[in-house]
Design a protein around this motif. Structure first.
Motif, short mmCIF file in Angstrom:
data_model
loop_
_atom_site.label_atom_id
_atom_site.label_comp_id
_atom_site.label_asym_id
_atom_site.label_seq_id
_atom_site.Cartn_x
_atom_site.Cartn_y
_atom_site.Cartn_z
N TRP A 1 0.80 -1.32 0.00
CA TRP A 1 0.06 -0.14 0.01
C TRP A 1 0.85 1.22 0.02
CZ3 TRP A 1 -5.05 0.78 -0.74
CH2 TRP A 1 -5.84 -0.38 -0.76
N GLY A 2 1.97 1.31 0.65
CA GLY A 2 2.84 2.57 0.94
C GLY A 2 3.31 2.80 -0.34
N THR A 3 3.94 1.75 -1.14
CA THR A 3 4.47 1.99 -2.52
C THR A 3 3.38 2.38 -3.60
OG1 THR A 3 4.62 -0.20 -2.91
CG2 THR A 3 6.54 0.73 -1.98
N ALA A 4 2.40 1.84 -3.57
CA ALA A 4 1.39 2.15 -4.33
C ALA A 4 0.73 3.72 -4.31
CB ALA A 4 0.49 0.94 -4.33
N LEU A 5 0.43 3.92 -3.06
CA LEU A 5 -0.06 5.26 -2.51
C LEU A 5 0.85 6.39 -3.07
CD1 LEU A 5 -1.86 4.46 0.64
CD2 LEU A 5 -2.92 4.82 -1.76
N ARG B 1 6.01 7.56 6.09
CA ARG B 1 6.65 6.41 7.18
C ARG B 1 7.35 5.47 6.60
NH1 ARG B 1 2.42 7.92 10.61
NH2 ARG B 1 0.50 6.60 9.57
N ILE B 2 6.60 5.04 5.25
CA ILE B 2 7.13 3.98 4.45
C ILE B 2 8.54 4.51 3.95
CG2 ILE B 2 6.51 2.24 2.41
CD1 ILE B 2 4.89 1.99 5.05
N GLN B 3 8.55 5.74 3.19
CA GLN B 3 9.59 6.13 2.55
C GLN B 3 10.71 6.27 3.38
OE1 GLN B 3 8.04 9.80 0.50
NE2 GLN B 3 7.50 8.47 -1.26
N ALA B 4 10.51 6.39 4.68
CA ALA B 4 11.73 6.57 5.66
C ALA B 4 12.37 5.54 5.93
CB ALA B 4 11.11 7.54 6.86
N LEU C 1 -4.21 10.84 -8.52
CA LEU C 1 -5.57 9.81 -8.66
C LEU C 1 -6.78 9.87 -7.71
CD1 LEU C 1 -3.81 7.04 -10.87
CD2 LEU C 1 -5.45 9.11 -11.64
N ILE C 2 -5.89 10.09 -6.21
CA ILE C 2 -6.43 10.20 -5.22
C ILE C 2 -6.18 11.34 -4.39
CG2 ILE C 2 -7.18 7.83 -5.04
CD1 ILE C 2 -5.16 7.38 -2.79
N PRO C 3 -6.97 11.83 -3.50
CA PRO C 3 -6.31 13.01 -2.61
C PRO C 3 -5.22 12.68 -1.57
CG PRO C 3 -8.55 12.57 -1.99
CD PRO C 3 -8.35 11.72 -3.15
N LYS C 4 -4.22 13.37 -1.58
CA LYS C 4 -3.11 13.07 -0.62
C LYS C 4 -3.72 13.88 0.93
CE LYS C 4 1.96 13.01 -0.30
NZ LYS C 4 3.26 13.45 -1.02
N THR C 5 -4.47 13.02 1.57
CA THR C 5 -5.06 13.53 2.69
C THR C 5 -3.79 13.55 3.92
OG1 THR C 5 -5.75 11.32 3.64
CG2 THR C 5 -7.21 12.61 2.36
#
Length: 210
Positions: A160-164, A185-188, A172-176
């Motif tokens: 999910w983290g890499t896909a989002l 958190r995933i990218q860190a 394509l979806i809002p970055k809430t």
């Protein structure tokens, strides 16, 4: 049984998330890189691996695994010591499988329909129901944080983290705030940093636009 496997991968594709996963698992693998700009994924050599011409794919001990979610499930179970897949009998196993399946069966098909501006299908005939309910289901879960299963980080979060990351980058979806914090958190994580650096090397080697 050897746990060494071959990962069929193309940079700047959905298989980048799988590259992050194998870094998280500290897996023993061989990387088979495909140049999608050159159409290698549609050549007979790769179609013999995956007739759909899609990545990722994994070949392990004679077993071929395709389909993104199946690859994640297979590899996370292959390396249980990494702790990225709750074991059978663990109360978190069911929720883990739920969010894995939800990505492939509901979220991604809905996203593709939305991106292609397809007319809404009546919910009674649509495998993923309706867009608003689908999106609220996952965003509500992310708001509970910090990960999909609460405090436990799993392979589902890699997926999910890499896909989002790319989905929000393309708008394509809002970055809430909840989604943005989850992505951060995933990218860190060291595995994400290492895998994306490797992908950048592959992009450069193939002379792909950065």
């Amino acid at each position: 049984m050897s746990r060494h496997f071959t990962l069929f991968h193309a940079p700047q594709s959905r298989s980048t998330g799988t590259l992050v996963l194998v870094h998280e698992l500290k897996a023993d693998y061989t990387l088979h890189v495909l140049n999608m700009k050159a159409g290698e994924q549609r050549q007979p050599e790769y179609l013999a691996v995956n007739p759909m011409g899609k990545v990722p794919a994994v070949l392990h001990d004679g077993a071929l695994v395709t389909e993104q979610v199946a690859v994640y499930l297979y590899l996370a179970d292959l390396y249980p010591e990494a702790g990225l897949a709750p074991a059978i009998g663990d109360p978190l196993r069911g929720p883990y499988l739920r969010w894995m399946a939800f990505y492939g069966s509901s979220f991604e098909p809905a996203l593709c329909d939305r991106a292609m501006k397809h007319a809404p299908t009546p919910p009674s005939m649509c495998p993923w129901g309706d867009w608003d309910t689908m999106l609220k289901t996952i965003t509500d879960q992310l708001e509970k944080g910090p990960y999909l299963l609460g405090e436990k980080f799993t392979a589902a979060d890699v997926l999910w983290g890499t896909a989002l990351t790319w989905i929000t980058a393309f708008g394509l979806i809002p970055k809430t705030p909840a989604i943005a914090a989850y992505i951060e958190r995933i990218q860190a994580r060291p595995a994400y940093i290492a895998a994306t650096a490797k992908d950048a090397e592959l992009v450069a080697a193939q002379n792909l636009p950065a």
